[in-house]
Design a protein around this motif. Structure first.
Motif, mmCIF file in Angstrom:
data_model
loop_
_atom_site.group_PDB
_atom_site.id
_atom_site.type_symbol
_atom_site.label_atom_id
_atom_site.label_comp_id
_atom_site.label_asym_id
_atom_site.label_seq_id
_atom_site.Cartn_x
_atom_site.Cartn_y
_atom_site.Cartn_z
ATOM 1 N N ASN A 175 0.809 -1.209 0.000
ATOM 2 C CA ASN A 175 0.000 0.000 0.000
ATOM 3 C C ASN A 175 0.838 1.252 0.000
ATOM 4 O O ASN A 175 0.365 2.318 -0.388
ATOM 5 N N LYS A 176 2.083 1.145 0.441
ATOM 6 C CA LYS A 176 2.892 2.349 0.436
ATOM 7 C C LYS A 176 3.544 2.596 -0.903
ATOM 8 O O LYS A 176 3.680 3.736 -1.333
ATOM 9 N N TYR A 177 3.978 1.519 -1.578
ATOM 10 C CA TYR A 177 4.808 1.741 -2.762
ATOM 11 C C TYR A 177 4.159 1.344 -4.069
ATOM 12 O O TYR A 177 4.541 1.825 -5.110
ATOM 13 N N ILE A 178 3.212 0.430 -4.056
ATOM 14 C CA ILE A 178 2.714 -0.065 -5.337
ATOM 15 C C ILE A 178 1.278 0.360 -5.583
ATOM 16 O O ILE A 178 0.904 0.710 -6.692
ATOM 17 N N ILE A 191 8.356 2.520 -11.280
ATOM 18 C CA ILE A 191 9.033 1.241 -11.273
ATOM 19 C C ILE A 191 9.677 0.988 -9.929
ATOM 20 O O ILE A 191 10.129 -0.116 -9.637
ATOM 21 N N GLY A 192 9.689 1.999 -9.056
ATOM 22 C CA GLY A 192 10.441 1.881 -7.814
ATOM 23 C C GLY A 192 9.952 0.793 -6.887
ATOM 24 O O GLY A 192 10.740 0.087 -6.267
ATOM 25 N N GLY A 193 8.613 0.639 -6.805
ATOM 26 C CA GLY A 193 8.089 -0.345 -5.867
ATOM 27 C C GLY A 193 8.557 -1.749 -6.188
ATOM 28 O O GLY A 193 9.067 -2.476 -5.341
ATOM 29 N N VAL A 194 8.388 -2.125 -7.458
ATOM 30 C CA VAL A 194 8.798 -3.465 -7.867
ATOM 31 C C VAL A 194 10.310 -3.581 -7.861
ATOM 32 O O VAL A 194 10.872 -4.614 -7.502
ATOM 33 N N ALA A 195 11.002 -2.498 -8.223
ATOM 34 C CA ALA A 195 12.464 -2.556 -8.306
ATOM 35 C C ALA A 195 13.068 -2.798 -6.937
ATOM 36 O O ALA A 195 14.046 -3.533 -6.803
ATOM 37 N N MET A 196 12.469 -2.167 -5.900
ATOM 38 C CA MET A 196 13.010 -2.403 -4.562
ATOM 39 C C MET A 196 12.823 -3.846 -4.146
ATOM 40 O O MET A 196 13.698 -4.456 -3.521
ATOM 41 N N LEU A 197 11.670 -4.396 -4.516
ATOM 42 C CA LEU A 197 11.399 -5.795 -4.188
ATOM 43 C C LEU A 197 12.410 -6.712 -4.852
ATOM 44 O O LEU A 197 12.981 -7.618 -4.238
ATOM 45 N N LEU A 198 12.697 -6.445 -6.145
ATOM 46 C CA LEU A 198 13.622 -7.297 -6.871
ATOM 47 C C LEU A 198 15.043 -7.129 -6.363
ATOM 48 O O LEU A 198 15.806 -8.096 -6.272
ATOM 49 N N ALA A 199 15.405 -5.894 -5.994
ATOM 50 C CA ALA A 199 16.752 -5.686 -5.457
ATOM 51 C C ALA A 199 16.916 -6.432 -4.147
ATOM 52 O O ALA A 199 17.959 -7.033 -3.880
ATOM 53 N N GLY A 200 15.854 -6.413 -3.328
ATOM 54 C CA GLY A 200 15.911 -7.170 -2.087
ATOM 55 C C GLY A 200 16.024 -8.654 -2.345
ATOM 56 O O GLY A 200 16.737 -9.385 -1.643
ATOM 57 N N TYR A 201 15.354 -9.117 -3.395
ATOM 58 C CA TYR A 201 15.427 -10.535 -3.747
ATOM 59 C C TYR A 201 16.834 -10.911 -4.181
ATOM 60 O O TYR A 201 17.355 -11.967 -3.812
ATOM 61 N N VAL A 202 17.468 -10.017 -5.004
ATOM 62 C CA VAL A 202 18.842 -10.301 -5.443
ATOM 63 C C VAL A 202 19.775 -10.364 -4.250
ATOM 64 O O VAL A 202 20.603 -11.263 -4.123
ATOM 65 N N ALA A 203 19.604 -9.388 -3.326
ATOM 66 C CA ALA A 203 20.477 -9.365 -2.154
ATOM 67 C C ALA A 203 20.274 -10.618 -1.301
ATOM 68 O O ALA A 203 21.237 -11.229 -0.812
ATOM 69 N N LEU A 204 19.021 -11.016 -1.160
ATOM 70 C CA LEU A 204 18.741 -12.216 -0.361
ATOM 71 C C LEU A 204 19.321 -13.462 -1.015
ATOM 72 O O LEU A 204 19.859 -14.348 -0.344
ATOM 73 N N SER A 205 19.244 -13.521 -2.349
ATOM 74 C CA SER A 205 19.819 -14.669 -3.044
ATOM 75 C C SER A 205 21.325 -14.714 -2.887
ATOM 76 O O SER A 205 21.915 -15.781 -2.737
ATOM 77 N N LEU A 225 8.312 -16.442 -5.086
ATOM 78 C CA LEU A 225 8.357 -15.027 -5.430
ATOM 79 C C LEU A 225 7.317 -14.602 -6.458
ATOM 80 O O LEU A 225 6.753 -13.513 -6.321
ATOM 81 N N PRO A 226 7.006 -15.392 -7.492
ATOM 82 C CA PRO A 226 5.975 -14.928 -8.439
ATOM 83 C C PRO A 226 4.646 -14.652 -7.762
ATOM 84 O O PRO A 226 3.899 -13.782 -8.207
ATOM 85 N N TRP A 227 4.371 -15.356 -6.677
ATOM 86 C CA TRP A 227 3.110 -15.130 -5.972
ATOM 87 C C TRP A 227 3.056 -13.733 -5.375
ATOM 88 O O TRP A 227 2.007 -13.103 -5.293
ATOM 89 N N VAL A 228 4.222 -13.224 -4.976
ATOM 90 C CA VAL A 228 4.281 -11.901 -4.371
ATOM 91 C C VAL A 228 4.107 -10.816 -5.423
ATOM 92 O O VAL A 228 3.522 -9.759 -5.160
ATOM 93 N N LEU A 272 -10.720 1.341 -10.951
ATOM 94 C CA LEU A 272 -9.396 1.552 -11.516
ATOM 95 C C LEU A 272 -8.360 1.067 -10.534
ATOM 96 O O LEU A 272 -8.316 1.536 -9.410
ATOM 97 N N ASN A 273 -7.532 0.127 -10.986
ATOM 98 C CA ASN A 273 -6.482 -0.352 -10.099
ATOM 99 C C ASN A 273 -5.223 0.464 -10.272
ATOM 100 O O ASN A 273 -5.151 1.368 -11.094
ATOM 101 N N ASN A 274 -4.198 0.087 -9.514
ATOM 102 C CA ASN A 274 -2.927 0.795 -9.670
ATOM 103 C C ASN A 274 -2.262 0.340 -10.973
ATOM 104 O O ASN A 274 -2.735 -0.556 -11.661
ATOM 105 N N ARG A 275 -1.146 1.004 -11.297
ATOM 106 C CA ARG A 275 -0.567 0.785 -12.621
ATOM 107 C C ARG A 275 -0.085 -0.631 -12.812
ATOM 108 O O ARG A 275 -0.227 -1.204 -13.894
ATOM 109 N N LEU A 276 0.486 -1.198 -11.753
ATOM 110 C CA LEU A 276 1.015 -2.555 -11.879
ATOM 111 C C LEU A 276 -0.097 -3.526 -12.229
ATOM 112 O O LEU A 276 0.009 -4.337 -13.152
#
Lengths: 89, 227
Positions: A48-51, A58-72, B26-29, B39-43
């Motif tokens: 709810n805060k970022y997406i 792109i920031g919301g998803v990008a932060m998630l993916l960066a965290g995933y890379v770091a965790l991996s 992860l795809p689930w997230v 109207l939903n968000n952009r994603l």
């Protein structure tokens, strides 16, 4: 300025002082249901805060993916630390 | 330099939890549930648009009975595409490089299409084993060939996915190592290699999407034959 004293159990994590941390942890719910609820709550806060905003970028998803890379990386560190520049293999 | 280029395909374990568990969840997230808003968000809008277009495209060759499979096939496609694109990130693990996973997808779904065909319209399903217009002399031989080609479909589905992804990842790693090693010695060649690496990464992105699509498309075709 003196704030009204709040019981430790009701504070959020960021408001808990370091000395109170063990007692705060003691009040948390570590059953599987509690863990799942806390994970879900954390995810919904992030979402709810970022997406889920009107002009999300792109920031919301990008932060998630960066965290995933770091965790991996962290997960694979034991495995990767053998990859070094060697003269003889 | 990696000691062994195949190390990237082993699932490492940390605190007893293998990384494949994280990679598979992860795809689930990344695909949140749409809210009940208009109207939903952009994603969500982007995802919804893509899923609608894809489902419409995919259901074209199927008749009404095959439309029951729409949810399954769409979710397969989304899952495979997401797993692969995530696998292209550095240090991540791609579960679809494991043959066991791909066979686990391919065999049950293929078997379901065959069993549905044999159960609902056995003559038509068996009739697929003999193409029309074959010379009478060739009939016994052709039936054997067609049966074999029917039985090898799940193997082909699974191995196609595994081999394409594994080969792509290996190529990326090899060329990246080559570019890295050549950089102090021959910078020009290193730049050329880096260009090749860039192009290869684009290819990998495309291959990831195409392979998922091919997998699902073939399933729809098998379904079409048998519904």
């Amino acid at each position: 300025m003196a704030d009204r004293p709040v019981p430790v159990a009701e504070k959020r994590l960021m408001d808990v002082k370091l000395g109170e941390l063990p007692s705060w942890l003691g009040t948390r719910d570590f059953t599987p249901n509690g863990l799942i609820n806390s994970v879900r709550g954390g995810y919904e806060r992030y979402y709810n805060k970022y997406i889920n905003v009107r002009k999300g970028g792109i920031g919301g998803v990008a932060m998630l993916l960066a965290g995933y890379v770091a965790l991996s990386y962290l997960w694979e560190y034991d495995h990767i630390k053998h990859d070094r520049w060697r003269k003889y293999h | 330099m990696a000691l062994n280029f195949f190390d990237q395909f082993m699932s490492p374990t940390y605190l007893g939890i293998p990384l494949i568990a994280l990679a598979l969840s992860l795809p689930w997230v990344l695909f949140p549930t749409p809210s009940s808003r208009w109207l939903n968000n952009r994603l969500l809008t982007l995802q919804g648009w893509f899923i609608n277009r894809f489902t419409q495209q995919m259901l074209l060759p199927l008749n009404l009975g095959g439309h029951k499979w729409a949810v399954l096939l769409t979710s397969m496609m989304i899952f495979l595409v997401t797993l692969k694109m995530l696998g292209l990130l550095p240090y991540t693990f791609t579960p679809t490089t494991q043959l066991s996973l791909n066979m686990g997808f391919a065999v049950p779904l293929w078997l379901a299409t065959v069993v549905i065909g044999l159960r609902n319209q056995p003559t038509v399903a068996l009739g697929h084993l003999l193409p029309e217009g074959t010379p009478v002399v060739l009939i016994p031989f052709l039936i054997i060939v067609e049966t074999f080609s029917l039985l090898i479909r799940p193997l082909a589905l699974g191995v196609r996915l595994t081999a394409n992804l594994t080969a792509g990842h290996l190529l990326i790693q090899l060329i990246a190592t080559a570019a890295f090693v050549l950089l102090p010695m021959m910078p020009t060649v290193a730049i050329l290699t880096a260009t090749v690496l860039f192009l290869l990464t684009l290819l990998e992105v495309a291959v990831a999407m195409i392979q998922a699509y091919v997998f699902v498309l073939l399933l729809t075709l098998y379904l079409q034959e048998n519904t």
